[in-house]
Design a protein around this motif. Structure first.
Motif, short mmCIF file in Angstrom:
data_model
loop_
_atom_site.label_atom_id
_atom_site.label_comp_id
_atom_site.label_asym_id
_atom_site.label_seq_id
_atom_site.Cartn_x
_atom_site.Cartn_y
_atom_site.Cartn_z
N GLY A 99 52.77 -51.04 -21.25
CA GLY A 99 52.79 -50.24 -21.56
C GLY A 99 54.87 -50.98 -21.45
O GLY A 99 55.29 -50.36 -22.06
N THR A 118 63.64 -49.56 -38.67
CA THR A 118 62.98 -49.22 -40.37
C THR A 118 62.06 -50.53 -39.84
O THR A 118 61.39 -50.51 -41.67
N ARG A 119 61.89 -51.12 -39.30
CA ARG A 119 60.21 -51.99 -39.14
C ARG A 119 60.61 -52.98 -37.81
O ARG A 119 61.17 -53.03 -36.95
N ILE A 120 59.28 -52.83 -37.45
CA ILE A 120 58.58 -53.81 -36.73
C ILE A 120 57.43 -55.35 -37.18
O ILE A 120 57.42 -54.55 -37.45
N GLU A 121 57.83 -56.13 -36.22
CA GLU A 121 57.03 -57.30 -37.46
C GLU A 121 56.62 -58.50 -34.44
O GLU A 121 57.83 -58.21 -34.27
N SER A 122 55.70 -58.76 -35.69
CA SER A 122 55.57 -59.73 -34.31
C SER A 122 55.59 -60.83 -34.76
O SER A 122 54.28 -61.18 -35.75
N LEU A 137 55.94 -52.31 -24.42
CA LEU A 137 56.90 -51.72 -25.77
C LEU A 137 57.12 -50.88 -25.92
O LEU A 137 58.12 -49.98 -26.34
N TYR A 138 56.08 -49.88 -25.22
CA TYR A 138 55.93 -48.41 -25.25
C TYR A 138 57.47 -47.80 -24.53
O TYR A 138 58.58 -46.51 -25.51
N LEU A 194 60.19 -48.97 -27.39
CA LEU A 194 60.17 -47.36 -28.19
C LEU A 194 61.11 -46.78 -27.68
O LEU A 194 61.36 -45.79 -28.71
N GLY A 195 61.17 -46.80 -26.28
CA GLY A 195 61.06 -45.28 -25.97
C GLY A 195 62.18 -45.35 -25.76
O GLY A 195 63.35 -43.83 -26.23
N SER A 206 64.06 -44.21 -29.29
CA SER A 206 63.64 -42.46 -29.10
C SER A 206 64.23 -41.67 -28.34
O SER A 206 65.12 -40.89 -29.55
#
Lengths: 280, 280
Positions: free
Chosen positions: A210, A227-231, A212-213, A216-217, A220
């Motif tokens: 978790g 606008t963008r997420i790239e790995s 990455l979650y 991102l929280g 949020s």
């Protein structure tokens, strides 16, 4: 060339999409343009201050991320993003004057340009070999020097530069074809009230479920718009990734500056690639 | 060729990394191998049931995602992932017998192979031109047919197949170089208690703030381990993405089946690309 002008490097030779983007940037911000033969050399030159700034493509609306550019940004800790520029992309089929479509035995271009015209090529030139080149401009200059019945996929700039004839315009398979370019330097961009800003960061996660979650929280909770997420792979082993996130706001203003100080405690590594005015 | 054997397609010609991966798969699962000249043709052939299965590279630990393969999976609704295979990648510098390193004026290979040997090439062959080809095997066969002082970056399989000499082994810049392949078919894989499964999905988000965060929250709540997240452009406009997520578990078992039914209500579109035994 005025001596007080900054020098902007781009992936050459003359006539590439990078050259088009650099020329558009130059209209608003006078610079001296200098071609470079490869992205590695170009980004190194900025890091070593041999040139002031460079313009590099980072993503295309059809082909996706330009992996090598993300990796180079990641590898050069002193480089910052100072601006972005969106360039609509239209491809042309270029030949030596006098050639017709049915004679063409080979089409040459950069792999991304070929990928963007795949359907058109299958439909109109099923007989032709497809050969990759290092840039669309190199493909155009090859056609200009060759006596073979070959065609290049390239830009209007290359068409004029190499005195070629355009057999077909807008041969890209998707109409909304746009490339996003970044302008990079060793400086940073201070906040100015006239602009809407974007910030780009890269980070690696702690090896926890978790992870990455949770990251991102934090966005949020503060209503910060991604606008963008790239790995990208970390290059240490399969299954380990480095993330690139773009979001609204400037690193020197709230809520972004608070977000960044919190994130630093939650991730394995974090680097701010830059805060810069959002492109149109 | 036995008539009851399944036919497995791979990106040819013989000697590519795809061919190596297909040969390894064949040792455990007898199949008849068939080369294909392009990924589009290969995936189409599976969808049209002209061949039973195909093996395609989906990511490399250095170069990242293979964008065209993700896009093709996305475009073919009837195709499922039925297995994965991890192939360690080592690159060799191949020449015609008798050639020495100092004579080499040109190195040819697939762009990914060139990218993976960039430092070695800069250090050992600074004088050589670098030219891209459609596959490592094509590069090797070109060397075999040419009298020029050129070298190819390729596999041990190509070395034997085209009677070439290896001037240097393991010339890749990173030691942990692994490519992950997917085996695709129009069938699905039922649950069997002997295996640890992975599931791959693709989805597009509703245009709402925090949409990705909510999706990842559903995984986190159920302790479902994400092994990979990748974004690709939707090809409609810049800034719209399609996400690919791999995670542990099978779509026909809990907690994954519950997760999928919840996710369907939270996203714009969702497709399960397949549940399959996790590779070693």
């Amino acid at each position: 060339m005025r001596n007080d002008l900054k020098t902007m490097g781009y992936l050459g030779p003359a006539g590439t999409f990078s050259h088009c983007a650099a020329s558009i940037y130059k209209k608003k911000h006078p610079v001296h343009l200098k071609p470079s033969p490869a992205f590695t050399i170009l980004v190194d030159a900025v890091a070593k201050k041999e040139i002031d700034i460079a313009i590099v493509p980072v993503e295309n609306s059809i082909e996706g991320a330009v992996g090598i550019v993300l990796d180079l940004l990641s590898d050069h800790a002193t480089i910052n993003i100072i601006a972005e520029l969106l360039l609509p992309v239209t491809h042309r089929l270029l030949v030596s004057p006098g050639r017709s479509l049915k004679e063409i035995t080979r089409v040459i271009s950069h792999p991304q340009a070929i990928g963007q015209c795949r359907c058109w090529l299958t439909q109109h030139l099923p007989q032709a070999d497809i050969i990759e080149t290092a840039s669309t401009a190199l493909a155009a200059s090859t056609i200009a020097q060759s006596k073979e019945p070959w065609a290049a996929i390239g830009t209007a700039v290359s068409e004029n530069l190499y005195n070629l004839h355009c057999l077909a315009q807008n041969i890209n398979d998707y109409a909304n074809n746009t490339t996003r370019f970044l302008i990079i330097a060793t400086e940073t961009v201070p906040v100015c009230n006239n602009y809407a800003y974007k910030t780009s960061i890269e980070f690696t996660l702690l090896h926890q479920p978790g992870a990455l979650y949770k990251v991102l929280g934090e966005f949020s909770q503060r209503d910060i718009n991604l606008t963008r997420i790239e790995s990208r792979p970390t290059k240490t082993e399969l299954g380990r990734y480095r993330f690139f996130i773009d979001f609204t706001g400037h690193q020197d203003e709230q809520p972004v500056s608070k977000l960044l100080s919190i994130l630093k405690q939650q991730v394995r590594s974090l680097r701010v690639l830059g805060s810069y005015p959002a492109g149109d």
